[in-house]
Write an enzyme that holds these catalytic residues in place. Structure first.
Site, short mmCIF file in Angstrom:
data_model
loop_
_atom_site.label_atom_id
_atom_site.label_comp_id
_atom_site.label_asym_id
_atom_site.label_seq_id
_atom_site.Cartn_x
_atom_site.Cartn_y
_atom_site.Cartn_z
N GLU A 158 -2.37 -13.24 0.36
CA GLU A 158 -3.90 -14.20 -0.25
C GLU A 158 -3.82 -14.03 -1.96
O GLU A 158 -3.68 -12.39 -2.59
CB GLU A 158 -4.81 -12.87 0.40
CG GLU A 158 -6.39 -12.94 0.36
CD GLU A 158 -7.40 -12.38 0.70
OE1 GLU A 158 -8.50 -12.36 0.40
OE2 GLU A 158 -7.02 -11.42 1.55
N ASP A 188 1.90 4.63 1.56
CA ASP A 188 1.83 4.09 0.47
C ASP A 188 0.73 3.89 -0.49
O ASP A 188 0.64 2.55 -1.09
CB ASP A 188 2.99 3.32 -0.43
CG ASP A 188 3.66 3.72 -2.20
OD1 ASP A 188 3.21 4.61 -1.90
OD2 ASP A 188 3.77 2.63 -2.56
N ASN A 208 -2.43 -0.02 -5.09
CA ASN A 208 -2.56 -0.47 -4.06
C ASN A 208 -3.66 -0.72 -3.27
O ASN A 208 -4.09 -1.43 -2.16
CB ASN A 208 -1.24 -0.28 -2.71
CG ASN A 208 0.34 -0.33 -3.50
OD1 ASN A 208 0.65 -1.00 -4.25
ND2 ASN A 208 0.89 0.77 -2.47
N ASP A 249 -0.10 -4.32 0.36
CA ASP A 249 1.26 -3.95 -0.15
C ASP A 249 1.58 -2.84 1.19
O ASP A 249 1.60 -1.56 1.12
CB ASP A 249 1.64 -2.84 -1.74
CG ASP A 249 3.32 -2.67 -1.53
OD1 ASP A 249 4.02 -3.02 -0.99
OD2 ASP A 249 4.08 -2.03 -2.85
#
Length: 234
Positions: free
Chosen positions: A82, A127, A132, A145
């Site tokens: 996306e 993470d 992110n 991510d």
């Protein structure tokens, strides 16, 4: 690149470059995350790259970036996902300064809901950090991510090896103490990283900082951060 027309470069990460693209047949906008091929690129890198797509594609929530497909075009590996018309929270912080408590609470709510879905599916992000987390033009919050995600599957014999390889790939500024020490991590580690992220957004600076990653890691293990109200100057 296959069925995608690459339009422009959006940025780059530790192991991949990201481009805006359009699927020529479906006329759908997408973000292409293209694995950067170097002489050091290993089969393990390819496995980790595929694991990112598999982990994210298995999750369905409005606050998780949707993965469309994983592909290989003439030896170039990519993930189509996306396309978010907006900025990540690190960029927002740089542009506008520290977040208000109201915005922080909304970000916390959205990311926590996304992580609940991931953790129930056995996926640990590993993470979580401002880079992110995306905020679209209409204000929607999206977690992206899952490149370091660990899929907790007993049938995947490679999971343990990939986890060990990924231990050094997290971002020390936001890593939990157990992740820093190389211990087994689960959803609680993501919540720690989310807490550090929220502190950074509200205070305008992370709770700990140092020039060397090792020194930064030691602070997470042994030091207490400045109280948030003091860090905010209020």
């Amino acid at each position: 690149m296959g069925d995608y027309q690459v339009l422009r470069r959006l940025g780059s990460g530790g192991m991949a470059d990201v481009y805006a693209a359009k699927h020529l047949k479906l006329r759908r906008d997408a973000a292409l995350k293209v694995l950067r091929r170097t002489p050091q690129t290993s089969q393990e890198d390819l496995q980790r790259f595929e694991r990112e797509a598999q982990a994210a594609a298995s999750l369905n929530h409005p606050s998780i970036v949707q993965v469309y497909e994983i592909g290989d075009h003439q030896g170039t590996h990519f993930i189509a996902q996306e396309l978010i018309d907006g900025s990540n929270l690190k960029q927002c912080l740089q542009q506008s300064g520290q977040f208000t408590a109201k915005d922080g609470i909304e970000i916390l709510r959205c990311v926590t809901e996304a992580l609940v879905v991931a953790h129930k599916a056995g996926v640990t992000h590993r993470d979580i950090k401002p880079e992110n987390i995306m905020r679209s033009g209409d204000g929607a919050i999206k977690v992206t991510d899952f490149g370091l995600a660990r899929v907790l599957s007993n049938t995947d014999a490679s999971a343990a090896d990939l986890t060990r390889a990924g231990l050094t790939l997290g971002t020390p500024r936001y890593m939990s103490p157990e992740q820093i020490q190389g211990h087994k991590v689960d959803g609680r580690s993501d919540l720690y990283s989310l807490g550090v992220t929220l502190y950074h957004l509200l205070a305008g600076q992370p709770p700990f900082d140092a020039e060397e990653p090792l020194a930064l890691a030691v602070k997470h293990l042994h030091e207490m951060p400045q109280p948030l109200d003091h860090a905010r100057g209020s």
